[in-house]
Design a protein around this motif. Structure first.
Motif, PDB file in Angstrom:
ATOM      1  N   PRO A 139       0.790  -1.241   0.000  1.00 59.89           N
ATOM      2  CA  PRO A 139       0.000   0.000   0.000  1.00 59.89           C
ATOM      3  C   PRO A 139       0.815   1.281   0.000  1.00 59.89           C
ATOM      4  N   ILE A 140       2.118   1.202   0.270  1.00 61.39           N
ATOM      5  CA  ILE A 140       2.968   2.395   0.150  1.00 61.39           C
ATOM      6  C   ILE A 140       2.938   2.902  -1.285  1.00 61.39           C
ATOM      7  N   ALA A 141       2.764   1.952  -2.247  1.00 58.09           N
ATOM      8  CA  ALA A 141       2.585   2.280  -3.665  1.00 58.09           C
ATOM      9  C   ALA A 141       3.788   2.994  -4.275  1.00 58.09           C
ATOM     10  N   SER A 142       4.950   2.804  -3.710  1.00 53.16           N
ATOM     11  CA  SER A 142       6.218   3.313  -4.236  1.00 53.16           C
ATOM     12  C   SER A 142       7.313   2.348  -3.790  1.00 53.16           C
ATOM     13  N   PRO A 143       8.456   2.339  -4.470  1.00 47.38           N
ATOM     14  CA  PRO A 143       9.535   1.414  -4.097  1.00 47.38           C
ATOM     15  C   PRO A 143      10.290   1.874  -2.849  1.00 47.38           C
ATOM     16  N   ILE A 144       9.584   1.865  -1.724  1.00 48.15           N
ATOM     17  CA  ILE A 144      10.147   2.292  -0.444  1.00 48.15           C
ATOM     18  C   ILE A 144       9.681   1.327   0.635  1.00 48.15           C
ATOM     19  N   SER A 145      10.572   0.928   1.517  1.00 47.94           N
ATOM     20  CA  SER A 145      10.194   0.063   2.631  1.00 47.94           C
ATOM     21  C   SER A 145       9.481   0.887   3.706  1.00 47.94           C
ATOM     22  N   GLU A 146       8.750   0.200   4.587  1.00 50.07           N
ATOM     23  CA  GLU A 146       8.051   0.911   5.666  1.00 50.07           C
ATOM     24  C   GLU A 146       9.038   1.623   6.585  1.00 50.07           C
ATOM     25  N   ALA A 147      10.167   0.976   6.866  1.00 49.25           N
ATOM     26  CA  ALA A 147      11.161   1.590   7.756  1.00 49.25           C
ATOM     27  C   ALA A 147      11.705   2.877   7.147  1.00 49.25           C
ATOM     28  N   ASN A 148      12.048   2.849   5.872  1.00 50.80           N
ATOM     29  CA  ASN A 148      12.583   4.044   5.222  1.00 50.80           C
ATOM     30  C   ASN A 148      11.509   5.111   5.033  1.00 50.80           C
ATOM     31  N   LEU A 149      10.268   4.685   4.820  1.00 49.02           N
ATOM     32  CA  LEU A 149       9.180   5.646   4.721  1.00 49.02           C
ATOM     33  C   LEU A 149       9.010   6.402   6.040  1.00 49.02           C
ATOM     34  N   THR A 150       8.984   5.677   7.141  1.00 45.14           N
ATOM     35  CA  THR A 150       8.817   6.318   8.446  1.00 45.14           C
ATOM     36  C   THR A 150       9.964   7.275   8.735  1.00 45.14           C
ATOM     37  N   ARG A 151      11.186   6.858   8.413  1.00 49.25           N
ATOM     38  CA  ARG A 151      12.355   7.722   8.626  1.00 49.25           C
ATOM     39  C   ARG A 151      12.232   9.001   7.797  1.00 49.25           C
ATOM     40  N   VAL A 159      16.072  19.432   1.627  1.00 49.80           N
ATOM     41  CA  VAL A 159      16.548  19.312   3.009  1.00 49.80           C
ATOM     42  C   VAL A 159      16.770  17.847   3.402  1.00 49.80           C
ATOM     43  N   TYR A 160      16.263  16.919   2.596  1.00 51.26           N
ATOM     44  CA  TYR A 160      16.511  15.498   2.817  1.00 51.26           C
ATOM     45  C   TYR A 160      16.019  14.745   1.587  1.00 51.26           C
ATOM     46  N   ALA A 161      16.447  13.510   1.436  1.00 52.95           N
ATOM     47  CA  ALA A 161      15.980  12.696   0.311  1.00 52.95           C
ATOM     48  C   ALA A 161      16.239  11.231   0.596  1.00 52.95           C
ATOM     49  N   HIS A 162      15.480  10.397  -0.069  1.00 51.22           N
ATOM     50  CA  HIS A 162      15.720   8.946  -0.024  1.00 51.22           C
ATOM     51  C   HIS A 162      15.742   8.430  -1.447  1.00 51.22           C
ATOM     52  N   VAL A 163      16.835   7.770  -1.816  1.00 48.52           N
ATOM     53  CA  VAL A 163      16.949   7.102  -3.108  1.00 48.52           C
ATOM     54  C   VAL A 163      16.629   5.630  -2.889  1.00 48.52           C
ATOM     55  N   SER A 164      15.617   5.146  -3.581  1.00 48.92           N
ATOM     56  CA  SER A 164      15.177   3.766  -3.383  1.00 48.92           C
ATOM     57  C   SER A 164      16.296   2.782  -3.685  1.00 48.92           C
ATOM     58  N   GLU A 165      16.442   1.816  -2.797  1.00 45.63           N
ATOM     59  CA  GLU A 165      17.482   0.798  -2.938  1.00 45.63           C
ATOM     60  C   GLU A 165      17.021  -0.309  -3.881  1.00 45.63           C
ATOM     61  N   ARG A 166      17.965  -1.095  -4.375  1.00 47.80           N
ATOM     62  CA  ARG A 166      17.640  -2.153  -5.335  1.00 47.80           C
ATOM     63  C   ARG A 166      16.623  -3.127  -4.761  1.00 47.80           C
ATOM     64  N   GLY A 167      16.813  -3.506  -3.505  1.00 48.40           N
ATOM     65  CA  GLY A 167      15.880  -4.430  -2.879  1.00 48.40           C
ATOM     66  C   GLY A 167      14.482  -3.860  -2.763  1.00 48.40           C
ATOM     67  N   GLU A 168      14.374  -2.554  -2.517  1.00 55.65           N
ATOM     68  CA  GLU A 168      13.063  -1.913  -2.442  1.00 55.65           C
ATOM     69  C   GLU A 168      12.368  -1.949  -3.801  1.00 55.65           C
ATOM     70  N   TRP A 169      13.152  -1.713  -4.850  1.00 60.46           N
ATOM     71  CA  TRP A 169      12.590  -1.788  -6.200  1.00 60.46           C
ATOM     72  C   TRP A 169      12.083  -3.195  -6.490  1.00 60.46           C
ATOM     73  N   TYR A 170      12.894  -4.208  -6.210  1.00 58.67           N
ATOM     74  CA  TYR A 170      12.515  -5.583  -6.529  1.00 58.67           C
ATOM     75  C   TYR A 170      11.288  -6.010  -5.729  1.00 58.67           C
ATOM     76  N   ASP A 171      11.244  -5.656  -4.459  1.00 56.14           N
ATOM     77  CA  ASP A 171      10.079  -5.980  -3.642  1.00 56.14           C
ATOM     78  C   ASP A 171       8.828  -5.326  -4.211  1.00 56.14           C
ATOM     79  N   TYR A 172       8.956  -4.079  -4.613  1.00 57.62           N
ATOM     80  CA  TYR A 172       7.818  -3.352  -5.181  1.00 57.62           C
ATOM     81  C   TYR A 172       7.331  -4.001  -6.475  1.00 57.62           C
ATOM     82  N   GLU A 173       8.252  -4.292  -7.377  1.00 57.87           N
ATOM     83  CA  GLU A 173       7.861  -4.828  -8.684  1.00 57.87           C
ATOM     84  C   GLU A 173       7.281  -6.238  -8.573  1.00 57.87           C
ATOM     85  N   TRP A 174       7.906  -7.103  -7.761  1.00 58.86           N
ATOM     86  CA  TRP A 174       7.365  -8.454  -7.613  1.00 58.86           C
ATOM     87  C   TRP A 174       6.011  -8.413  -6.922  1.00 58.86           C
ATOM     88  N   SER A 175       5.822  -7.481  -6.010  1.00 57.12           N
ATOM     89  CA  SER A 175       4.532  -7.335  -5.348  1.00 57.12           C
ATOM     90  C   SER A 175       3.484  -6.811  -6.332  1.00 57.12           C
TER      91      SER A 175
END
Length: 242
Positions: free
Chosen positions: A15-27, A177-193
């Protein structure tokens, strides 16, 4: 089957609907450091997962979610009720480009939805018209990790590289002021999901809708595996309007 419904079904298990993990989203959301009573606007909110999480983190904030499709609104209301924030979330069925408000917002989100405004630069300009002075924008956008072939770019769309994407985002008077670049594992989890959830739904719903969902899933999977995999990146930028 409508594209918005396909997207909703594909994001059922992510449901995050982007290649981001919950932990990185919260951060990422914590870095907004919103003041008491903050007003939040989520443009292209889908099932409003980001807004619900923000309302959980900031106990007296309020949020408006806007989306052209209301396919995710039932899930948004359910998640908001489960989180105890339903009274602070308002959903608007309509185009993000037409949304107006008498009061400005302290944080405006536009994650994976800049196409609604015709690209990143016009999105930042539109967000600026909705922000309070010194407000924050949280914007998620694709970028090319490496130059793609012409065929892939024609199929996926035109994106800048990471420096170019940051420059576009900052071109309307913003500062990152901050940014998160999606990691390879986040991309793969998103796409397979994305593809797996849609395939699973199709198998459980034989018929015309199931056939359409299966075709969309397989087309998307081929586009990813044989096309933009490890080429297309995703960055979520937190920017303050100067």
């Amino acid at each position: 089957m409508e594209r918005q419904l396909i997207s909703h079904l594909a994001h059922a298990d992510h449901p995050i609907a982007s290649p981001i993990s919950e932990a990185n989203l919260t951060r990422l959301l914590r870095r907004a450091k919103l003041a008491s009573g903050a007003r939040i606007l989520d443009l292209g909110c889908g099932a409003a997962f980001w807004s619900v999480r923000l309302l959980e983190l900031y106990g007296d904030a309020t949020a408006d979610g806007v989306d052209l499709s209301d396919a995710g609104f039932a899930d948004a209301r359910r998640m908001a009720a489960e989180a105890g924030v339903a009274d602070r979330l308002t959903l608007h069925h309509g185009s993000a480009t037409d949304f107006t408000s008498a009061e400005p917002y302290d944080l405006v989100l536009c994650v994976g939805a800049t196409h609604a405004f015709g690209g990143l630069t016009p999105s930042m300009e539109a967000i600026g018209g909705l922000l309070a002075p010194g407000g924050l924008a949280l914007v998620g956008e694709g970028f090319w990790e490496r130059p793609p072939g012409r065929e892939i770019e024609a199929e996926i769309g035109e994106y800048a590289d990471l420096p170019g994407t940051v420059a576009q985002a900052e071109s309307s008077g913003y500062h990152t002021v901050y940014a998160h670049v999606s990691e390879r594992g986040e991309w793969y989890d998103y796409e397979w999901s994305w593809t797996g959830s849609l395939i699973d739904w199709a198998l459980r719903h034989p018929g015309d809708d199931g056939d359409a969902a299966m075709a969309a899933a397989l087309e998307h999977r081929k586009m990813w595996l044989d096309g933009y995999r490890d080429l297309l990146g995703f960055v979520t930028l937190l920017l303050r309007r100067g």
